[in-house]
Write an enzyme that holds these catalytic residues in place. Sequence first.
Site, PDB file in Angstrom:
ATOM      1  N   SER A 118       1.758  -9.772  10.874  1.00  0.00           N
ATOM      2  CA  SER A 118       0.767  -8.905   9.685  1.00  0.00           C
ATOM      3  C   SER A 118       0.234  -9.117  10.493  1.00  0.00           C
ATOM      4  O   SER A 118      -0.754 -10.282   9.320  1.00  0.00           O
ATOM      5  CB  SER A 118       1.290  -8.564   7.923  1.00  0.00           C
ATOM      6  OG  SER A 118       1.092  -7.752   7.661  1.00  0.00           O
ATOM      7  N   SER A 119      -0.456  -7.555  10.750  1.00  0.00           N
ATOM      8  CA  SER A 119      -1.955  -8.165  11.070  1.00  0.00           C
ATOM      9  C   SER A 119      -3.194  -7.493  10.112  1.00  0.00           C
ATOM     10  O   SER A 119      -4.231  -9.120  10.169  1.00  0.00           O
ATOM     11  CB  SER A 119      -2.740  -6.316  12.237  1.00  0.00           C
ATOM     12  OG  SER A 119      -4.146  -6.686  12.114  1.00  0.00           O
ATOM     13  N   ASN A 120      -2.996  -6.809   8.968  1.00  0.00           N
ATOM     14  CA  ASN A 120      -3.548  -7.075   8.101  1.00  0.00           C
ATOM     15  C   ASN A 120      -3.791  -8.702   7.415  1.00  0.00           C
ATOM     16  O   ASN A 120      -4.454  -9.091   6.253  1.00  0.00           O
ATOM     17  CB  ASN A 120      -3.800  -6.034   7.092  1.00  0.00           C
ATOM     18  CG  ASN A 120      -2.563  -5.683   6.158  1.00  0.00           C
ATOM     19  OD1 ASN A 120      -2.453  -6.212   4.631  1.00  0.00           O
ATOM     20  ND2 ASN A 120      -1.565  -5.555   6.595  1.00  0.00           N
ATOM     21  N   THR A 130      -5.971   0.739  12.605  1.00  0.00           N
ATOM     22  CA  THR A 130      -6.166   0.715  10.616  1.00  0.00           C
ATOM     23  C   THR A 130      -6.205  -0.647  10.045  1.00  0.00           C
ATOM     24  O   THR A 130      -6.620  -0.976   8.602  1.00  0.00           O
ATOM     25  CB  THR A 130      -5.161   1.207  10.010  1.00  0.00           C
ATOM     26  OG1 THR A 130      -3.593   0.539  10.142  1.00  0.00           O
ATOM     27  CG2 THR A 130      -5.441   3.416  10.663  1.00  0.00           C
ATOM     28  N   SER A 152       1.978  -5.370   3.775  1.00  0.00           N
ATOM     29  CA  SER A 152       3.917  -5.583   3.995  1.00  0.00           C
ATOM     30  C   SER A 152       4.148  -6.155   3.094  1.00  0.00           C
ATOM     31  O   SER A 152       5.323  -6.651   2.745  1.00  0.00           O
ATOM     32  CB  SER A 152       3.970  -5.298   5.339  1.00  0.00           C
ATOM     33  OG  SER A 152       3.089  -6.190   5.987  1.00  0.00           O
ATOM     34  N   GLU A 168       0.944  -0.486  16.058  1.00  0.00           N
ATOM     35  CA  GLU A 168      -0.376   0.530  15.894  1.00  0.00           C
ATOM     36  C   GLU A 168      -0.979   0.934  17.339  1.00  0.00           C
ATOM     37  O   GLU A 168      -1.099   2.293  17.662  1.00  0.00           O
ATOM     38  CB  GLU A 168      -1.262   0.176  14.741  1.00  0.00           C
ATOM     39  CG  GLU A 168      -1.642   2.023  14.253  1.00  0.00           C
ATOM     40  CD  GLU A 168      -2.928   1.332  13.473  1.00  0.00           C
ATOM     41  OE1 GLU A 168      -3.815   1.906  13.379  1.00  0.00           O
ATOM     42  OE2 GLU A 168      -2.098   0.309  12.519  1.00  0.00           O
ATOM     43  N   CYS A 206       0.747  -1.842  -0.073  1.00  0.00           N
ATOM     44  CA  CYS A 206      -0.128   0.300   0.510  1.00  0.00           C
ATOM     45  C   CYS A 206       1.020   1.480   0.347  1.00  0.00           C
ATOM     46  O   CYS A 206       2.107   0.776   0.319  1.00  0.00           O
ATOM     47  CB  CYS A 206      -0.806   0.080   1.072  1.00  0.00           C
ATOM     48  SG  CYS A 206       0.018   0.363   2.992  1.00  0.00           S
ATOM     49  N   HIS A 242      -0.310  -4.864  19.981  1.00  0.00           N
ATOM     50  CA  HIS A 242       0.085  -4.084  18.406  1.00  0.00           C
ATOM     51  C   HIS A 242       0.857  -3.209  18.113  1.00  0.00           C
ATOM     52  O   HIS A 242       0.366  -2.070  19.405  1.00  0.00           O
ATOM     53  CB  HIS A 242      -1.189  -4.266  17.497  1.00  0.00           C
ATOM     54  CG  HIS A 242      -0.704  -4.449  16.348  1.00  0.00           C
ATOM     55  ND1 HIS A 242      -0.222  -3.158  15.722  1.00  0.00           N
ATOM     56  CD2 HIS A 242      -0.268  -4.859  14.769  1.00  0.00           C
ATOM     57  CE1 HIS A 242      -0.065  -3.623  14.010  1.00  0.00           C
ATOM     58  NE2 HIS A 242       0.010  -4.394  13.781  1.00  0.00           N
TER      59      HIS A 242
END
Length: 322
Positions: free
Chosen positions: A227-229, A169, A271, A131, A17, A129
């Site tokens: 990686s969360s997403n 996010t 990512s 973030e 992204c 996390h």
Amino acid sequence: MNPNIEEVILAEPRGFCAGVDRAIEIVERAIAKFGAPIYVRHEIVHNTYVVNELKAKGAIFIEDLADVPPGATLVFSAHGVSKAVQQEARDRGFDVFDATCPLVTKVHVEVAKLAKEGYEFIMIGHKGHPEVEGTMGQLSSGIHLVEDVEDVAKVSPAQTEKLAVVTQTTLSVDDAAEIAAAVRARFPKVREPKQQDICYATQNRQDAVKILSPQVDLVIVVGSPTSSNSNRLRELAQRLGTESYMVDSADELKPEWFEGKGRIGLTAGASAPEVLVREVIERVRALGAVSVRKMDGIEETIKFPLPKGLKLDDIPPPGHIS
């Protein structure tokens, strides 16, 4: 060889992204301009390949600012940092470049603005996390973390007249909506962001998996365990009834996953670089895949500016990870 595999369908969009692109470029340009080593607080983005590539170029990843020598150049990761970390970096006299994703910064700005108006906050996110730690660390108190619907019942803010909700996010869009609904039910006056905090890239990649999953027999997500997403993409495919696995690289693919599977869906977290997707495609071709096609999807054109001192005209562009 698996003669059953007819084709690989690539999700669109997938992979990097704008925030990740920018963060990596900040580290690469800092190395090009100031020379190695450049210190980075926390993994710049949650991807093993990216971190190892940057280490090879001269980045040193640390968690504790005490591990950074005086006068060094320091980069904050894309996930953002707390006010305390920012202050410590200033006190230690580092030359700092902030690679926090602008969409995370937007949440930080909103928290600071509403806190001045006397608001307390409920944050929807995953404990631990980076973030979440960064956003919660914008305030010394008055921000309450909820990870699921059950947590909403346990929250006890000092007052409920001025209460706002913010979100990590990179969450599951559907899970976050469910938790936000529980927050609204318990605190009907809660203030919600005009535009959801979950970022465009997280939303787009999850929407693509929703379209992809019913068309395939197996979904492979390229992404690192941290990686969360990426984790949310695998969970989403599984929830939609399609067998799904997440791999950090093509080496982790297991031939037995593909037995009896005609169509393979492939996506990547925000990512994960495209080079890893290409390697997975090659491995699946070796297992017998005949064709590869790209799904129709949103084309992302967002680009975020670099910080002052690292703009394009300051230094020659480095060999960028892709």
